[in-house]
Design an enzyme around this catalytic site. Sequence first.
Site, mmCIF file in Angstrom:
data_model
loop_
_atom_site.group_PDB
_atom_site.id
_atom_site.type_symbol
_atom_site.label_atom_id
_atom_site.label_comp_id
_atom_site.label_asym_id
_atom_site.label_seq_id
_atom_site.Cartn_x
_atom_site.Cartn_y
_atom_site.Cartn_z
ATOM 1 C CG ASN A 9 -12.237 14.379 9.527
ATOM 2 O OD1 ASN A 9 -13.218 14.124 10.230
ATOM 3 N ND2 ASN A 9 -12.053 13.826 8.334
ATOM 4 C CD1 TRP A 10 -11.455 15.782 16.058
ATOM 5 C CD2 TRP A 10 -13.092 15.568 17.581
ATOM 6 N NE1 TRP A 10 -11.232 16.713 17.035
ATOM 7 C CE2 TRP A 10 -12.224 16.610 17.984
ATOM 8 C CE3 TRP A 10 -14.193 15.263 18.391
ATOM 9 C CZ2 TRP A 10 -12.430 17.341 19.167
ATOM 10 C CZ3 TRP A 10 -14.397 15.989 19.560
ATOM 11 C CH2 TRP A 10 -13.512 17.012 19.943
ATOM 12 C CE LYS A 11 -10.200 10.783 8.976
ATOM 13 N NZ LYS A 11 -9.244 9.987 8.234
ATOM 14 C CG HIS A 116 -12.637 12.589 4.235
ATOM 15 N ND1 HIS A 116 -12.264 11.263 4.194
ATOM 16 C CD2 HIS A 116 -11.658 13.234 4.918
ATOM 17 C CE1 HIS A 116 -11.110 11.121 4.849
ATOM 18 N NE2 HIS A 116 -10.734 12.304 5.287
ATOM 19 C CD GLU A 118 -11.691 8.291 6.201
ATOM 20 O OE1 GLU A 118 -12.473 8.877 6.967
ATOM 21 O OE2 GLU A 118 -10.455 8.230 6.406
ATOM 22 C CD GLU A 188 -7.752 14.843 3.913
ATOM 23 O OE1 GLU A 188 -7.240 15.024 5.013
ATOM 24 O OE2 GLU A 188 -8.816 14.235 3.759
ATOM 25 N N GLY A 194 -4.289 7.934 7.312
ATOM 26 C CA GLY A 194 -4.335 6.895 8.341
ATOM 27 C C GLY A 194 -3.285 5.816 8.190
ATOM 28 C CB SER A 234 0.178 10.265 7.833
ATOM 29 O OG SER A 234 -0.588 9.081 7.682
ATOM 30 N N GLY A 255 -6.406 13.984 10.895
ATOM 31 C CA GLY A 255 -7.279 12.931 11.425
ATOM 32 C C GLY A 255 -6.788 12.483 12.793
ATOM 33 N N GLY A 256 -6.072 11.365 12.819
ATOM 34 C CA GLY A 256 -5.651 10.729 14.071
ATOM 35 C C GLY A 256 -5.015 11.674 15.081
HETATM 36 P P1 13P Z 1 -4.950 11.051 9.233
HETATM 37 O O1 13P Z 1 -4.355 12.349 9.748
HETATM 38 O O2 13P Z 1 -5.392 10.152 10.329
HETATM 39 O O3 13P Z 1 -4.062 10.419 8.233
HETATM 40 O O4 13P Z 1 -6.299 11.450 8.467
HETATM 41 C C1 13P Z 1 -6.281 12.479 7.566
HETATM 42 C C2 13P Z 1 -7.654 12.769 7.158
HETATM 43 O O5 13P Z 1 -8.318 11.967 6.537
HETATM 44 C C3 13P Z 1 -8.219 14.079 7.549
HETATM 45 O O6 13P Z 1 -9.408 14.330 6.909
#
Ligand code: 13P
Length: 274
Positions: A9-11, A116, A118, A188, A194, A234, A255-256
């Site tokens: 997920n590149w956000k 998600h 967020e 999640e 994050g 993470s 994510g990251g």
């Molecule tokens: P991180 O891997 O950056 O913690 O993000 C996870 C995430 O929100 C994937 O959707």
Amino acid sequence: MRERIVAGNWKMNTTPQEGVKLACAVAEAIASTNWQTRASASSAESRRQTPSSADNVTVVICPPATHLAIIGEAVKSSSVELGAQNVHWADKGAYTSELSSAMLEAVGCKWVIIGHSERRSMFGETDETVNMRLRHIVKTDIRPIVCIGETLDKRQSEQTFAVLEQQLKVGLDGVELVGREGVVIAYEPVWAIGTGLNATPEQAQEAHRFIRGLLSKMYGKDIADNNVIQYGGSMNEKNANELMACQDVDGGLIGGASLRVDKFLPIIKAAYSQ
Ligand code: 13P
């Protein structure tokens, strides 16, 4: 055996040009390994067949919406599958800034992330709107990844299971198509997203087992046993192996670490190694 799905997920990261470079680098890195992929086997029919262990991993990237068409073109002959980060529940109409499933399908999306945290915490997503998106998307060929998870507050007040139950029951209300060809659940925990503070394998396994138990009550054991439950929060090249080794963890939503090939590839490798 269950599928394992590793999704990036590149956000809201990368320009389209950077995104194409990253997507191609991921595809080339996978192609240069001797791991097998399920490249051409993403139809519901092929998912229903009993897979062998090596061809049972799917890699998905979910770039920002502006990049989908160009990246869809760039990876279309590779094993990497394309996903979007959200979708609207209506077919079309006056919904400024929204994207329909037909638009996503037209640019090659096979996946979409729904609900998600967020979106929930910053943009008003609720279990009810998750349900509306989900009811719509299961009628298409796009597979949803539905995110659920508790905040730190809820974990500390021992309400994790209650939160997961509410999110799952309302989110999946009236949705029939779960199991191997249907809805993927991503657990999640919000406090792990994050923050660099991932759930321990024990915490992840406990939540995943609870989710599978709920799916079993809602849909029966066979379907629950086949349903993919990803872990997200993470996950990185160091902890992916031990998290994916948990009995009920079937891949990751990253994510990251999905923004760098050298970090994403070891996570994909961990999925192949289980
Ligand atoms: P991180 O891997 O950056 O913690 O993000 C996870 C995430 O929100 C994937 O959707």
